[in-house]
Scaffold this motif. Structure first.
Motif, PDB file in Angstrom:
ATOM      1  N   CYS A  54       0.834  -1.202   0.000  1.00  0.00           N
ATOM      2  CA  CYS A  54       0.000   0.000   0.000  1.00  0.00           C
ATOM      3  C   CYS A  54       0.870   1.254   0.000  1.00  0.00           C
ATOM      4  CB  CYS A  54      -0.907  -0.022   1.225  1.00  0.00           C
ATOM      5  SG  CYS A  54      -2.035   1.380   1.351  1.00  0.00           S
ATOM      6  N   LEU A  55       1.946   1.244   0.790  1.00  0.00           N
ATOM      7  CA  LEU A  55       2.839   2.400   0.852  1.00  0.00           C
ATOM      8  C   LEU A  55       3.508   2.652  -0.493  1.00  0.00           C
ATOM      9  CD1 LEU A  55       4.298   4.614   2.433  1.00  0.00           C
ATOM     10  CD2 LEU A  55       5.979   2.897   3.145  1.00  0.00           C
ATOM     11  N   VAL A  56       4.002   1.591  -1.139  1.00  0.00           N
ATOM     12  CA  VAL A  56       4.647   1.756  -2.450  1.00  0.00           C
ATOM     13  C   VAL A  56       3.659   2.334  -3.455  1.00  0.00           C
ATOM     14  CG1 VAL A  56       5.658   0.494  -4.396  1.00  0.00           C
ATOM     15  CG2 VAL A  56       6.366  -0.041  -2.050  1.00  0.00           C
ATOM     16  N   GLU A  57       2.433   1.842  -3.424  1.00  0.00           N
ATOM     17  CA  GLU A  57       1.418   2.355  -4.346  1.00  0.00           C
ATOM     18  C   GLU A  57       1.159   3.835  -4.122  1.00  0.00           C
ATOM     19  OE1 GLU A  57      -2.213   3.726  -5.866  1.00  0.00           O
ATOM     20  OE2 GLU A  57      -1.961   3.366  -3.724  1.00  0.00           O
ATOM     21  N   ARG A  58       1.105   4.254  -2.847  1.00  0.00           N
ATOM     22  CA  ARG A  58       0.837   5.664  -2.555  1.00  0.00           C
ATOM     23  C   ARG A  58       2.030   6.548  -2.913  1.00  0.00           C
ATOM     24  NH1 ARG A  58      -3.320   6.124  -3.933  1.00  0.00           N
ATOM     25  NH2 ARG A  58      -3.247   8.274  -3.229  1.00  0.00           N
ATOM     26  N   ILE A  59       3.245   6.019  -2.778  1.00  0.00           N
ATOM     27  CA  ILE A  59       4.425   6.783  -3.213  1.00  0.00           C
ATOM     28  C   ILE A  59       4.337   7.036  -4.715  1.00  0.00           C
ATOM     29  CG2 ILE A  59       6.927   6.748  -3.490  1.00  0.00           C
ATOM     30  CD1 ILE A  59       7.074   5.102  -0.903  1.00  0.00           C
ATOM     31  N   CYS A  60       4.003   5.988  -5.474  1.00  0.00           N
ATOM     32  CA  CYS A  60       3.883   6.137  -6.924  1.00  0.00           C
ATOM     33  C   CYS A  60       2.758   7.110  -7.294  1.00  0.00           C
ATOM     34  CB  CYS A  60       3.638   4.779  -7.567  1.00  0.00           C
ATOM     35  SG  CYS A  60       5.044   3.642  -7.496  1.00  0.00           S
ATOM     36  N   ALA A  61       1.626   6.972  -6.616  1.00  0.00           N
ATOM     37  CA  ALA A  61       0.488   7.831  -6.928  1.00  0.00           C
ATOM     38  C   ALA A  61       0.800   9.297  -6.659  1.00  0.00           C
ATOM     39  CB  ALA A  61      -0.722   7.385  -6.116  1.00  0.00           C
ATOM     40  N   ASN A  62       1.470   9.568  -5.549  1.00  0.00           N
ATOM     41  CA  ASN A  62       1.796  10.958  -5.226  1.00  0.00           C
ATOM     42  C   ASN A  62       2.914  11.498  -6.104  1.00  0.00           C
ATOM     43  OD1 ASN A  62       0.347  12.129  -2.635  1.00  0.00           O
ATOM     44  ND2 ASN A  62       0.657   9.939  -2.269  1.00  0.00           N
ATOM     45  N   ALA A  63       3.881  10.644  -6.475  1.00  0.00           N
ATOM     46  CA  ALA A  63       4.973  11.091  -7.337  1.00  0.00           C
ATOM     47  C   ALA A  63       4.462  11.501  -8.706  1.00  0.00           C
ATOM     48  CB  ALA A  63       6.015   9.984  -7.467  1.00  0.00           C
ATOM     49  N   SER A  64       3.388  10.866  -9.168  1.00  0.00           N
ATOM     50  CA  SER A  64       2.851  11.177 -10.492  1.00  0.00           C
ATOM     51  C   SER A  64       2.307  12.601 -10.570  1.00  0.00           C
ATOM     52  CB  SER A  64       1.745  10.187 -10.848  1.00  0.00           C
ATOM     53  OG  SER A  64       0.615  10.362 -10.001  1.00  0.00           O
TER      54      SER A  64
END
Length: 511
Positions: A16-26
């Motif tokens: 979940c954390l990795v997904e949120r890092i990717c989502a926010n980085a976009s």
């Protein structure tokens, strides 16, 4: 220059954390590239990063174990050294060494040639040496028990078949032990709810937000506010999704409900007026301890009650007419998130939350009931204790049925309590030994809300974070079915903190 974050762990929370890092980085145009290193010896394909990850973000999975942190370096047991701007300890759980009490029981088992299995996770429970056809005492009725049950029944040649009514019937394989099981509560958690809400999403927590940080007495200070929020969510569903069973509009109920004290005479009168049928009202005490105050003269009497209880629970959790139960679980999800932000951990409430939210799929509980009907499983009731007996056996006692039961085998079908000081994890163990992390009530201490790891001097590390149920404030970071919104919110907040630390715009770097 590329930024770098190392996430230690590849379980649900880490994913979940990795997904949120990717989502926010976009959303961060013009920021430098980012490498996300995911470290886990057996990730099993998890945390590989969304295919929707933005350009410039790479996710690298390392099938190894993190063993040390040295400055900016994360050291792995395969010799790899990862240079990172920030590291997050996001292991799903930490295996721990046996407690002194468990070591004493292991010694007793060896001296008397008994079988004993201490607390542990389901994957570490080989039960080949449990004798078939003989009684075995089991303590715990949760997910670990479900795994134990599978190993000792279908894992030994038994099978289930459906009767004409669709109910499972157990056909014994002949090598099963006779499983006598009890727990603190004496009943398994209700079945998971498979259907969606009938009405709108219930209100966000409104009353528990008034709670001060770190209440000294959770039952006295926090529980009345928690219970009020849970009931608020529950009655919102009754009054809006099932108005034919209500005698008041939601807006009028909400206005009258808000100022009243939880459990007070005026609130009880309000609920009776709004919801006339007793069976439609929320009873948190009954939900928490359905066997409280009940006594049976013998085990067969308790078995009859348990089979009826399981049947009624399965029926209720499958019926959308009781969707207010699901709304209460949504309210619980929000409450857990609020309490996590205030570091308001409380073991009793965590046990209540795990129980109320539901434990196993309905099919597993139906199979448990079938095993009871087949005589393979016997329920022992509440406050079950298993202790060494002077005659060289294990003895089980409880408060629901008089007398005791003895056996040659004893299984603790429970997960161990958290303990940073007794962890088997080499990285956390080393950090604790060096004073670079500290334990608080068995949990890894982090500073909230940014979740930076706190050292023995009370200082929060600028580049080290921890995210998981074994950290302070971690109740809101445990992924449970139907309870993932709080996890996503906390992961999203931590992701933004990590990106702010690691993806400093190039112009700022030049300045």
């Amino acid at each position: 220059m590329t930024g770098s974050v190392c996430v230690v762990g590849a379980g649900p929370g880490a994913t979940c954390l990795v997904e949120r890092i990717c989502a926010n980085a976009s959303k961060m145009a013009g920021w430098r590239p980012l490498d996300i290193h995911v470290v886990d010896p057996s990730p099993a394909g998890r945390a590989s990063g969304p295919e929707t990850r933005p350009p410039g973000v790479r996710v690298q999975v390392h099938r190894a174990r993190a063993v040390d942190l040295a400055g900016r370096w994360v050291l792995l047991d395969d010799g790899t050294r990862l240079d990172t701007d920030a590291v997050v300890l996001a292991q799903h759980h930490l295996d721990v060494l046996a407690t002194p009490g468990e070591l004493e029981l292991l010694g007793f088992a060896r001296r008397h040639s008994l079988y004993y299995r201490p607390t542990g996770y389901a994957g570490s429970l080989p039960l080949d040496h449990v004798p078939g056809g003989q009684p075995v005492l089991v303590r715990g009725l949760g997910k670990v028990f479900s795994e134990v049950l599978a190993q000792l029944t279908t894992g030994r040649g038994g099978r289930f078949r459906c009767d004409r009514d669709g109910e499972p019937t157990y056909i014994a394989g002949g090598r099963e032990p006779l499983i006598h099981v009890g727990s603190r509560r004496g009943v398994p958690a209700p079945a998971l709810i498979e259907y969606p809400l009938r009405g709108d999403h219930p209100p966000a927590p409104r009353f528990v937000t008034a709670l001060a940080d770190r209440p000294h007495d959770f039952r006295r200070e926090a529980w009345p506010l928690v219970a009020k929020d849970l009931a608020f969510a529950y009655y919102h569903e009754i009054l809006t999704a099932h108005p034919e069973r209500a005698r008041m509009r939601w807006a009028d109920f909400a206005d009258a409900y808000a100022p009243e004290e939880w459990g007070g005479k005026a609130m009880r009168a309000l609920i009776r007026k709004a919801v006339p049928r007793f069976e439609d009202r929320l009873n948190l005490t009954r939900l928490d301890r359905p066997l409280a105050g009940m006594r049976f003269g013998d085990l067969p009497g308790l078995q009859r009650w348990m089979h009826g209880y399981l049947a009624a629970g399965l029926s209720r959790r499958a019926d959308p007419a009781h969707s207010a139960d699901l709304a209460m679980i949504y309210g619980l999800r929000g409450v857990l998130g609020v309490l996590a932000e205030r570091a308001a951990e409380d073991p009793w409430f965590q046990r209540f939350a795990d129980h109320a939210a539901g434990g196993l799929p309905a099919a597993r509980l139906a199979e448990l009931r079938a095993l009871g009907r087949a005589g393979i499983v016997t329920f022992l009731g509440t406050d079950t204790r298993v202790e060494p007996h002077e005659n060289g056996t294990w003895r089980a006692t409880g408060t629901t049925v008089p007398g005791s039961l003895t056996a040659q085998a004893f299984i603790e079908a429970r997960r161990p309590g958290p303990s940073v000081s007794r962890t088997r994890d080499p990285l956390v163990q080393r950090l604790h030994t060096l004073g670079e992390c500290v334990e608080e009530s068995g949990l890894l201490k982090v500073r909230l809300p940014d979740r930076r790891i706190v050292d023995h001097a009370g200082a929060a590390h600028p580049r080290r974070f921890a995210f998981g149920p074994w950290t302070t404030g971690g109740e809101g970071t445990t992924l449970r079915r139907g309870l993932d919104a709080a996890v996503i919110r906390h992961a999203d907040s931590l992701a933004r903190t990590l990106l702010a630390e690691t993806l400093t715009p190039a112009i700022a770097k030049v300045a």
